[in-house]
Design an enzyme around this catalytic site. Structure first.
Site, PDB file in Angstrom:
ATOM      1  N   ASP A 197      51.124 -27.229  34.723  1.00  0.00           N
ATOM      2  CA  ASP A 197      49.974 -27.957  34.177  1.00  0.00           C
ATOM      3  C   ASP A 197      50.230 -29.461  34.078  1.00  0.00           C
ATOM      4  OD1 ASP A 197      47.533 -26.947  33.685  1.00  0.00           O
ATOM      5  OD2 ASP A 197      47.937 -26.289  31.640  1.00  0.00           O
TER       6      ASP A 197
ATOM      7  N   GLY B  11      42.178 -26.211  23.658  1.00  0.00           N
ATOM      8  CA  GLY B  11      42.816 -27.528  23.775  1.00  0.00           C
ATOM      9  C   GLY B  11      41.836 -28.448  24.486  1.00  0.00           C
TER      10      GLY B  11
ATOM     11  N   LEU C  37      33.927 -23.714  18.247  1.00  0.00           N
ATOM     12  CA  LEU C  37      32.827 -24.679  18.145  1.00  0.00           C
ATOM     13  C   LEU C  37      31.468 -24.020  17.917  1.00  0.00           C
ATOM     14  CD1 LEU C  37      32.958 -27.880  18.458  1.00  0.00           C
ATOM     15  CD2 LEU C  37      31.462 -27.457  20.387  1.00  0.00           C
ATOM     16  N   ARG C  38      31.340 -22.771  18.389  1.00  0.00           N
ATOM     17  CA  ARG C  38      30.067 -22.065  18.158  1.00  0.00           C
ATOM     18  C   ARG C  38      29.789 -21.926  16.663  1.00  0.00           C
ATOM     19  NH1 ARG C  38      31.740 -17.821  22.687  1.00  0.00           N
ATOM     20  NH2 ARG C  38      33.716 -18.423  21.755  1.00  0.00           N
TER      21      ARG C  38
ATOM     22  N   GLY D  47      35.439 -24.156  28.205  1.00  0.00           N
ATOM     23  CA  GLY D  47      34.554 -23.410  27.296  1.00  0.00           C
ATOM     24  C   GLY D  47      33.504 -24.256  26.599  1.00  0.00           C
TER      25      GLY D  47
ATOM     26  N   GLU E 126      31.449 -26.733  29.254  1.00  0.00           N
ATOM     27  CA  GLU E 126      30.475 -26.034  30.098  1.00  0.00           C
ATOM     28  C   GLU E 126      29.321 -25.451  29.290  1.00  0.00           C
ATOM     29  OE1 GLU E 126      32.641 -23.121  32.491  1.00  0.00           O
ATOM     30  OE2 GLU E 126      34.214 -24.617  32.763  1.00  0.00           O
ATOM     31  N   ASN E 127      29.577 -25.159  28.012  1.00  0.00           N
ATOM     32  CA  ASN E 127      28.574 -24.411  27.238  1.00  0.00           C
ATOM     33  C   ASN E 127      27.883 -25.171  26.115  1.00  0.00           C
ATOM     34  OD1 ASN E 127      28.828 -21.712  28.451  1.00  0.00           O
ATOM     35  ND2 ASN E 127      30.942 -21.870  27.734  1.00  0.00           N
TER      36      ASN E 127
ATOM     37  N   GLU F 204      40.821 -22.305  36.912  1.00  0.00           N
ATOM     38  CA  GLU F 204      42.265 -22.511  37.024  1.00  0.00           C
ATOM     39  C   GLU F 204      42.922 -21.410  37.849  1.00  0.00           C
ATOM     40  OE1 GLU F 204      42.070 -23.023  32.697  1.00  0.00           O
ATOM     41  OE2 GLU F 204      43.637 -24.522  32.921  1.00  0.00           O
TER      42      GLU F 204
HETATM   43  P1  ADP Z   1      41.103 -22.240  26.547  1.00  0.00           P
HETATM   44  O1  ADP Z   1      41.474 -23.646  26.228  1.00  0.00           O
HETATM   45  O2  ADP Z   1      41.799 -21.244  25.683  1.00  0.00           O
HETATM   46  O3  ADP Z   1      41.113 -21.898  28.018  1.00  0.00           O
HETATM   47  P2  ADP Z   1      38.216 -22.088  26.808  1.00  0.00           P
HETATM   48  O4  ADP Z   1      38.099 -23.117  27.863  1.00  0.00           O
HETATM   49  O5  ADP Z   1      37.886 -20.693  27.175  1.00  0.00           O
HETATM   50  O6  ADP Z   1      39.603 -22.130  26.072  1.00  0.00           O
HETATM   51  O7  ADP Z   1      37.273 -22.546  25.583  1.00  0.00           O
HETATM   52  C1  ADP Z   1      37.192 -21.768  24.442  1.00  0.00           C
HETATM   53  C2  ADP Z   1      36.309 -22.454  23.442  1.00  0.00           C
HETATM   54  O8  ADP Z   1      35.035 -22.763  24.009  1.00  0.00           O
HETATM   55  C3  ADP Z   1      35.980 -21.570  22.241  1.00  0.00           C
HETATM   56  O9  ADP Z   1      36.951 -21.648  21.253  1.00  0.00           O
HETATM   57  C4  ADP Z   1      34.671 -22.158  21.778  1.00  0.00           C
HETATM   58  O10 ADP Z   1      34.949 -23.174  20.836  1.00  0.00           O
HETATM   59  C5  ADP Z   1      34.077 -22.814  22.985  1.00  0.00           C
HETATM   60  N1  ADP Z   1      32.842 -22.151  23.450  1.00  0.00           N
HETATM   61  C6  ADP Z   1      32.720 -21.067  24.229  1.00  0.00           C
HETATM   62  N2  ADP Z   1      31.432 -20.768  24.425  1.00  0.00           N
HETATM   63  C7  ADP Z   1      30.695 -21.690  23.757  1.00  0.00           C
HETATM   64  C8  ADP Z   1      29.307 -21.946  23.563  1.00  0.00           C
HETATM   65  N3  ADP Z   1      28.371 -21.173  24.109  1.00  0.00           N
HETATM   66  N4  ADP Z   1      28.954 -23.005  22.808  1.00  0.00           N
HETATM   67  C9  ADP Z   1      29.867 -23.802  22.243  1.00  0.00           C
HETATM   68  N5  ADP Z   1      31.198 -23.631  22.394  1.00  0.00           N
HETATM   69  C10 ADP Z   1      31.614 -22.592  23.133  1.00  0.00           C
END
Ligand code: ADP
Length: 379
Positions: free
Chosen positions: A128, A190, A261-262, A308, A311-312, A362
């Site tokens: 990484d 992270g 964050l949700r 996460g 994108e969301n 990834e």
């Molecule tokens: P990692 O760093 O472990 O790979 P991810 O990229 O999967 O993590 O991100 C996980 C985080 O994304 C969750 O802890 C959450 O805070 C956030 N997340 C996932 N879906 C949503 C959503 N629909 N709205 C807001 N935040 C989200």
């Protein structure tokens, strides 16, 4: 590979708990199971059994799997490219445990177990940190005595490199602009940002360890280091306690009581002022890094949200892009609310800076780099 066709995907979560979670998907199977998985070894054994299962599997025998790509978080100054795993390489990864104690020991265990379970396969470690080896010295060094850099390699290493590399390449291809200035914003558990010039990482928000920079789920990001001494010397904290607090009980968790964050967004919508402020602080930190990187690169073609949250969370993206007109960042707020598969443009037609949402992948990046390496060695 090399057709990048996905035969199956899945994950094992919450290893060590009675309610671990196993997910396994193929064209024909969609398995989701909550069960006790005590160890990583057990998790990997379950996966390997599914892969060769006569009904659910995708290969006849496990020795049909020729290459296993591993994400290894910290490559230190030793590893700047994907590397075929040998006993020597494993020892070097072990030496880096102290630099990433939350990650590298588990990555090492993954390598060790995969060798045991898939003995015929070539194991490839993809680091990484590798994408950030290109940081110029002015971004890589800390302003501390030189000998700490020279003798002890205390410097910015950078992380999430596999994601930043994948996402920046996708963005450059999408924009059809190999000569470009892009800021990648990876927001997951992270969080980090990378300034990318012509496809190369030139600055990055995480540092010596994945603790610096943005406000994360449970990590503080940037703080004045004097706080640590004040906590220990004046308030009587143990150093270990402070370390734990900054990594596990800070960030969104420390500000709101929620790591995800949700949950923070839901609380803010329900009128919780602390959660609303935490979202604003989070977005404000990202804004400041955008400003810093636009200045560092002397220009900006695109900002890219991924992972996460990136994108969301249309909410956080909106807060970040709000009031950035001076820098040429103009968001189409309606487009921002729409969910789309693949790369999604969420800027207005007149925005000088493009705003993209690019799903990270990834696993695919690791597969590509592993396949390339083994193909090269095989020639
Ligand atoms: P990692 O760093 O472990 O790979 P991810 O990229 O999967 O993590 O991100 C996980 C985080 O994304 C969750 O802890 C959450 O805070 C956030 N997340 C996932 N879906 C949503 C959503 N629909 N709205 C807001 N935040 C989200």
């Amino acid at each position: 590979m090399p057709s990048e066709e996905v035969l199956c995907k899945g994950l094992v979560e919450r290893i060590g708990s009675k309610e671990a979670f196993l997910q396994y998907k193929t064209d024909k199977v969609n398995l989701e199971e909550t069960l006790e998985i005590k160890t990583h070894k057990k998790g990997l054994q379950l996966i390997s059994a599914l892969l060769v299962d006569s009904e659910k599997g995708i290969v006849g025998e496990s020795n049909e799997i020729q290459i296993i790509g591993h994400r290894v978080v910290h490559g230190g100054t030793t590893f700047s490219a994907p590397t075929l795993v040998t006993p020597f390489v494993k020892d070097r990864i072990k030496e880096l445990f102290a630099l990433a104690p939350l990650h590298n020991p588990h990555n090492w265990e993954g390598l060790d177990l995969a060798e045991e379970i898939f003995p015929q396969a070539k194991q490839v470690a993809v680091f990484d940190t590798a994408f950030h080896q290109t940081l110029p010295l002015k971004a890589k060094k800390y302003a501390i005595p030189n000998h700490l850099f020279e003798e002890h390699k205390i410097q910015v290493y950078g992380f999430h490199g596999i994601s930043h590399q994948y996402v920046s390449k996708k963005s450059i291809d999408h924009l059809k602009k190999p000569k470009s200035k892009i800021i990648c914003i990876h927001l997951g558990n992270g969080c980090s940002m990378t300034a990318v010039v012509d496809g190369v990482s030139v600055d990055h928000s995480l540092g010596f360890t994945p603790a610096n920079g943005l406000i994360m789920g449970s990590r503080s990001g940037d703080i004045d280091h004097s706080i640590i001494f004040y906590l220990v010397e004046t308030l009587g904290y143990e150093l270990k306690e402070v370390n734990r607090m900054l990594l596990k009980d800070s960030g969104m968790m420390g500000l709101t009581g929620f790591n995800d964050l949700r949950d923070v967004q839901a609380a803010a919508e329900n009128g919780d002022l602390a959660s609303d402020l935490a979202l604003e602080m989070n977005a404000y930190r990202i804004k400041k890094y955008i400003g810093a990187y636009a200045a560092a690169m002397n220009g900006l073609d695109a900002i890219v949200f991924t992972a996460g949250i990136g994108e969301n969370s249309s909410e956080l993206r909106k807060r970040v892009c709000n009031g950035m007109d001076y820098l040429g960042i103009r968001m189409d707020e309606q487009e921002n609310e729409i969910r789309k598969e693949g790369i999604h443009e969420i800027h207005t037609p007149d925005s000088p800076v493009k705003i993209l949402v690019v799903p990270t992948n990834e696993e695919l990046e690791i597969a590509k780099q592993s396949f390339q390496l083994v193909s090269l060695i095989g020639q």
